[in-house]
Motif scaffolding. Structure first.
Motif, PDB file in Angstrom:
ATOM      1  N   ASN B  21       0.827  -1.215   0.000  1.00 14.90           N
ATOM      2  CA  ASN B  21       0.000   0.000   0.000  1.00 14.90           C
ATOM      3  C   ASN B  21       0.862   1.266   0.000  1.00 14.90           C
ATOM      4  N   VAL B  22       1.945   1.210   0.751  1.00 16.71           N
ATOM      5  CA  VAL B  22       2.837   2.368   0.816  1.00 16.71           C
ATOM      6  C   VAL B  22       3.551   2.545  -0.529  1.00 16.71           C
ATOM      7  N   ARG B  23       3.962   1.417  -1.117  1.00 19.65           N
ATOM      8  CA  ARG B  23       4.644   1.495  -2.420  1.00 19.65           C
ATOM      9  C   ARG B  23       3.708   2.051  -3.496  1.00 19.65           C
ATOM     10  N   ILE B  24       2.462   1.602  -3.446  1.00 21.76           N
ATOM     11  CA  ILE B  24       1.489   2.073  -4.452  1.00 21.76           C
ATOM     12  C   ILE B  24       1.235   3.570  -4.270  1.00 21.76           C
ATOM     13  N   MET B  25       1.083   3.990  -3.015  1.00 19.59           N
ATOM     14  CA  MET B  25       0.875   5.431  -2.771  1.00 19.59           C
ATOM     15  C   MET B  25       2.086   6.229  -3.221  1.00 19.59           C
ATOM     16  N   GLN B  26       3.269   5.713  -2.932  1.00 21.90           N
ATOM     17  CA  GLN B  26       4.487   6.424  -3.339  1.00 21.90           C
ATOM     18  C   GLN B  26       4.496   6.634  -4.860  1.00 21.90           C
ATOM     19  N   ARG B  27       4.229   5.557  -5.615  1.00 24.13           N
ATOM     20  CA  ARG B  27       4.254   5.655  -7.068  1.00 24.13           C
ATOM     21  C   ARG B  27       3.199   6.644  -7.568  1.00 24.13           C
ATOM     22  N   ARG B  28       1.999   6.524  -7.036  1.00 26.45           N
ATOM     23  CA  ARG B  28       0.915   7.395  -7.525  1.00 26.45           C
ATOM     24  C   ARG B  28       1.170   8.856  -7.179  1.00 26.45           C
ATOM     25  N   LEU B  29       1.768   9.070  -6.018  1.00 24.78           N
ATOM     26  CA  LEU B  29       2.073  10.464  -5.641  1.00 24.78           C
ATOM     27  C   LEU B  29       3.212  11.002  -6.502  1.00 24.78           C
ATOM     28  N   GLU B  30       4.176  10.146  -6.806  1.00 25.87           N
ATOM     29  CA  GLU B  30       5.260  10.575  -7.708  1.00 25.87           C
ATOM     30  C   GLU B  30       4.694  10.902  -9.089  1.00 25.87           C
ATOM     31  N   ASP B  31       3.720  10.098  -9.519  1.00 26.89           N
ATOM     32  CA  ASP B  31       3.089  10.363 -10.821  1.00 26.89           C
ATOM     33  C   ASP B  31       2.351  11.704 -10.829  1.00 26.89           C
ATOM     34  N   GLN B  32       1.959  12.169  -9.641  1.00 28.44           N
ATOM     35  CA  GLN B  32       1.304  13.486  -9.545  1.00 28.44           C
ATOM     36  C   GLN B  32       2.341  14.613  -9.496  1.00 28.44           C
ATOM     37  N   GLY B  33       3.614  14.220  -9.436  1.00 23.66           N
ATOM     38  CA  GLY B  33       4.685  15.218  -9.432  1.00 23.66           C
ATOM     39  C   GLY B  33       5.286  15.501  -8.069  1.00 23.66           C
ATOM     40  N   PHE B  34       4.858  14.750  -7.059  1.00 25.86           N
ATOM     41  CA  PHE B  34       5.405  14.984  -5.712  1.00 25.86           C
ATOM     42  C   PHE B  34       6.735  14.264  -5.520  1.00 25.86           C
ATOM     43  N   ASN B  35       7.529  14.827  -4.650  1.00 27.85           N
ATOM     44  CA  ASN B  35       8.685  14.105  -4.121  1.00 27.85           C
ATOM     45  C   ASN B  35       8.190  13.431  -2.837  1.00 27.85           C
ATOM     46  N   VAL B  36       8.375  12.117  -2.712  1.00 27.77           N
ATOM     47  CA  VAL B  36       7.764  11.391  -1.590  1.00 27.77           C
ATOM     48  C   VAL B  36       8.822  10.972  -0.564  1.00 27.77           C
ATOM     49  N   VAL B  37       8.545  11.296   0.680  1.00 27.01           N
ATOM     50  CA  VAL B  37       9.416  10.859   1.784  1.00 27.01           C
ATOM     51  C   VAL B  37       8.602   9.896   2.643  1.00 27.01           C
ATOM     52  N   ILE B  38       9.210   8.742   2.969  1.00 24.55           N
ATOM     53  CA  ILE B  38       8.494   7.767   3.810  1.00 24.55           C
ATOM     54  C   ILE B  38       9.168   7.703   5.168  1.00 24.55           C
ATOM     55  N   GLU B  39       8.370   7.892   6.202  1.00 18.44           N
ATOM     56  CA  GLU B  39       8.915   7.832   7.558  1.00 18.44           C
ATOM     57  C   GLU B  39       8.281   6.646   8.282  1.00 18.44           C
ATOM     58  N   ASN B  40       9.115   5.718   8.734  1.00 18.06           N
ATOM     59  CA  ASN B  40       8.608   4.548   9.461  1.00 18.06           C
ATOM     60  C   ASN B  40       8.665   4.815  10.957  1.00 18.06           C
ATOM     61  N   SER B  41       7.637   4.396  11.684  1.00 16.41           N
ATOM     62  CA  SER B  41       7.714   4.521  13.148  1.00 16.41           C
ATOM     63  C   SER B  41       7.776   3.122  13.755  1.00 16.41           C
ATOM     64  N   THR B  42       8.307   3.019  14.960  1.00 21.93           N
ATOM     65  CA  THR B  42       8.352   1.727  15.648  1.00 21.93           C
ATOM     66  C   THR B  42       7.699   1.863  17.024  1.00 21.93           C
ATOM     67  N   VAL B  43       7.402   0.733  17.634  1.00 23.85           N
ATOM     68  CA  VAL B  43       6.767   0.781  18.960  1.00 23.85           C
ATOM     69  C   VAL B  43       7.740   1.233  20.044  1.00 23.85           C
ATOM     70  N   TYR B  44       9.004   1.397  19.684  1.00 20.98           N
ATOM     71  CA  TYR B  44       9.984   1.851  20.681  1.00 20.98           C
ATOM     72  C   TYR B  44      10.365   3.323  20.490  1.00 20.98           C
ATOM     73  N   ASP B  45       9.656   4.010  19.584  1.00 21.93           N
ATOM     74  CA  ASP B  45       9.923   5.435  19.389  1.00 21.93           C
ATOM     75  C   ASP B  45       9.336   6.241  20.559  1.00 21.93           C
ATOM     76  N   ASP B  46      10.015   7.334  20.905  1.00 20.57           N
ATOM     77  CA  ASP B  46       9.529   8.189  21.996  1.00 20.57           C
ATOM     78  C   ASP B  46       8.407   9.105  21.545  1.00 20.57           C
ATOM     79  N   ASP B  47       8.308   9.302  20.241  1.00 16.78           N
ATOM     80  CA  ASP B  47       7.295  10.234  19.749  1.00 16.78           C
ATOM     81  C   ASP B  47       6.861   9.801  18.343  1.00 16.78           C
ATOM     82  N   ILE B  48       5.672  10.208  17.962  1.00 16.64           N
ATOM     83  CA  ILE B  48       5.231  10.027  16.572  1.00 16.64           C
ATOM     84  C   ILE B  48       4.823  11.396  16.054  1.00 16.64           C
ATOM     85  N   ASP B  49       5.398  11.776  14.932  1.00 12.20           N
ATOM     86  CA  ASP B  49       5.070  13.073  14.348  1.00 12.20           C
ATOM     87  C   ASP B  49       3.977  12.871  13.295  1.00 12.20           C
ATOM     88  N   PHE B  50       2.752  13.289  13.663  1.00 10.08           N
ATOM     89  CA  PHE B  50       1.620  13.108  12.747  1.00 10.08           C
ATOM     90  C   PHE B  50       1.520  14.228  11.713  1.00 10.08           C
TER      91      PHE B  50
END
Lengths: 447, 244
Positions: B21-50
């Motif tokens: 799903n993330v790969r498909i969104m990345q491709r479709r957003l790139e096709d719209q002309g966006f530069n896509v950055v993917i940020e992964n979070s883990t259960v051991y992170d101190d914070d999540i930036d929404f």
């Protein structure tokens, strides 16, 4: 023997006889027997020795090799060679191997046990040894997920069993935690090992006990390797029998177990090596001398082999039988392709996902490391079958050169377009789809 | 222009090729002309930036999902703010369970959910609920196809927006999925956006809209064919005939 159990025995034998007469092997006789007497297994008199093998992959191969070693060393073996490994199949073969008093007439019972059904089968009799090869993401449309399968297998384990476990698989090894007398097999560092997980996903990233991050010294493949939890200390247990070397030189392949038992093999695929190692460990556990076990296994060619060589017009090729819904098995086939230095093409066929049930679930394609194909020069890629569109999107997003990719709805169309290749053709598909290509090509002896 | 995809618990909740799903969104957003950055979070992170343009979470072992719920609950305020602000979000498989009131686990423990919806789930570990399904959104008549693989079924279907119009296998559900603002939760596992291009279009156009960029209609024929073939096959297959 009680009358109900006796009736079940008679009916099972009669139906089995009839089925054989019509050339059909199935688990139907066992189904009838279980209807008549649900606890029929509890009424059988079994030999003292029994071995069961369960896990995601390699059950049939391991059982076949253990049976070969036992028979080669003078044991009379009863085993489910037809591979019917759910409770009906187990009942069918055990009643078939019994006399009319319900006594199984063999020195040893050897059992391939389906990982979901072992809890039902072992309610009535406990194998002396239980081998667990591995737990992968496998047929999740039926199996849910590996941690659920672990909990289900856990219901099949009793105190009077001796576990024989793959120490390199964290989920499997966790069955032996705090359990005395467990026997472990595993592999030492091998030339093909990796220092990082190369898969699309990493099922060894977190500890199965405490869920904190784990660290691997090395990976043999996917999450199989030498692991240690940095938090609770759960780690790859000490190995009783180790794969210590694999060699493949000048067309001669062999593996070495425990630094001294050399076994000549047809190929040294790590998968196959683990199956041999499991068979070696089980056979030595019941007391056969390791030298004799190694000698029996040496040069043995599996009847349930997963490789077929073929010619298709001018094209030469090899079918690598993999399992749909099992990314690890596909990953190993891709390793074979990547490891071949010849000019080569690849065909992936996903037409019927299962031969046993209907599903349209192709999510497992996204767990396969198709990206690895970019590490080698590939001539052409054929994506074939009902799910060719799903494959095409997957290959596109894997970043594979789209000029090399051809997409076909049917195997016949694909075959018509790859019968004149000057590259070697690898076909990767599953049992459910293999005949669609094998019925078109001309099979050759394995070389 | 850069867009950020926040992939919640990518290494913990990615059981069924959900990464697709993330790969498909990345491709479709790139096709719209966006530069896509993917940020992964883990259960051991101190914070999540929404502060993201798209949020995704997939399926996991029930034990993992429970840890993810505990972790995510710490950041419930930020998550709710992002939902209300219209950040497009997709929760698939059993991660959609935690958007509701709560989950009664196999041992009878009630885990409080994020409370965005009023449905709740009850789980058991003796068997899996698995099967192919066709869902139809009541309001729009849009149809979604895919596979369900879960330990729990709803004990309240409040706020669920789709009828299960076809089920092949052992999935005793009649309702599924929930939407609010640009958030969608749905039981389907894996690369839902491949077999349901209408959902991918919805999210991509919502992202374009929020970014003030005109959405370009792009046809993805393989994805459309995959949807049509699957829908046809599921509607034509005898539901009772070939259970797992």
């Amino acid at each position: 023997m009680k009358i109900r159990a006796f009736t079940a025995l008679v009916v099972c034998k009669a139906v089995r006889g009839l089925a054989k007469l019509f050339g059909r092997g199935s688990s139907l006789p066992g189904k009838y027997a279980l209807k008549i007497c649900p606890d029929i297994l509890a009424h059988l008199e079994l030999p003292e020795l029994s071995i069961a093998v369960t896990g995601s992959n390699g059950k049939t191969s391991s059982v076949e090799m253990i049976a070969h070693v036992l028979q080669n060393n003078g044991y009379k073996v009863a085993y489910n060679k037809e591979g019917s490994n759910q409770i009906e199949g187990v009942v069918t073969f055990l009643l078939g191997a019994s006399n009319m008093k319900g006594k199984v007439l063999s020195d040893i019972v050897l059992l391939e046990a389906d990982e979901r059904y072992a809890r039902h089968t072992f309610k009535y009799f406990h194998p002396k040894y239980l081998v667990i090869n591995n737990l992968y993401r496998d047929q999740m449309t039926r199996n849910g997920h590996p941690e659920w399968i672990k909990s289900i297998i856990g219901q099949a384990i009793y105190d009077d069993m001796t576990l024989i476990l793959n120490a390199d698989d964290p989920l499997v090894a966790s069955f032996g935690k705090d359990r005395e007398g467990t026997i472990y097999f595993g592999a030492r560092i091998l030339p093909g090992d990796k220092l990082r997980n190369e898969g699309v996903y990493d099922d060894g990233k977190y500890c199965p006990i405490c869920k904190k991050p784990m660290k691997y010294e090395y990976y043999h493949y996917n999450h199989i390797g030498k692991f240690k939890c940095l938090h609770c200390g759960f780690s790859r247990p000490k190995i009783d029998h180790a794969l210590t070397e694999t060699k493949d030189e000048n067309g001669k392949a062999s593996i070495t177990i425990d630094d001294k038992y050399e076994i000549s093999v047809f190929f040294t695929g790590i998968y196959h090596c683990y199956n041999i190692l499991a068979a070696f460990t089980a056979a030595t556990a019941i007391g056969i001398e390791p030298e004799k076990v190694a000698s029996s296994l040496s040069g043995y060619v599996l009847k349930s082999g997963r490789i077929s060589d073929f010619t298709l017009g001018k094209t030469q090729g090899r079918l690598l039988l993999s399992k749909h819904e099992n990314s690890v098995s596909y990953d190993r086939s891709i390793d074979v392709v990547v490891g071949d230095s010849r000019k080569k093409s690849v065909m992936i066929i996903v037409d019927a996902i299962s031969r046993k049930y209907y599903t349209s679930d192709s999510s497992w394609l996204w767990d396969i490391n198709f990206e690895k194909l970019k590490e080698t020069e590939i001539d052409k890629i054929f994506l074939v079958g009902q799910y060719c569109d799903d494959l095409a999107v997957r290959f596109d997003l894997a970043g594979i050169d789209q000029d090399k990719v051809q997409v076909y709805e049917t195997v016949q169309e694909a075959a018509d377009n790859c019968n004149n290749l000057d590259s070697y053709l690898y076909v990767i598909t599953c049992f459910s789809d293999k005949e669609k290509i094998l019925s078109i090509v001309t099979r050759r002896e394995l070389t | 222009m850069t867009v950020k995809i926040l992939y919640l618990y990518a290494d913990f909740m990615n059981l069924y090729g959900d990464n697709g799903n993330v790969r498909i969104m990345q491709r479709r957003l790139e096709d719209q002309g966006f530069n896509v950055v993917i940020e992964n979070s883990t259960v051991y992170d101190d914070d999540i930036d929404f502060d993201a343009d798209f949020v995704y979470m997939g399926s996991g072992y029930e034990s993992n999902r429970n840890l993810a719920l505990a972790h995510l609950s710490r950041f419930k305020g930020s998550l709710l703010r992002a939902v209300v602000n219209g950040v497009p979000m997709l929760f698939t498989g059993n991660s959609y369970d935690l958007l509701g009131k709560g989950i009664t686990t196999a041992d009878g423990t009630f885990l409080e959910g994020l409370g965005i919806f009023n449905y709740s789930f009850k789980e058991q570990l003796e068997k899996r609920y698995t099967g192919d399904v066709v869902l139809e959104e009541v309001a729009t008549k849009d149809r979604f196809v895919g596979f369900v693989n879960r330990a729990g079924i709803p004990d309240s279907t409040e706020d669920m927006c789709c009828d299960a119009i076809k089920v092949i296998g052992n999935v005793p559900i009649t309702k599924d999925a929930a939407r609010v603002h640009n958030l969608l939760g749905i039981s389907l596992i894996g690369p839902v956006l491949l077999k349901n291009p209408n959902l991918a279009e919805f999210f991509v156009s919502a992202i374009c809209n929020r970014k003030g960029i005109e959405y370009k209609e792009i046809f993805y024929p393989r994805s459309t064919r995959s949807h049509e073939k699957t829908l046809k096959a599921l509607l034509e297959t005898d539901a009772g005939k070939k259970a797992r």
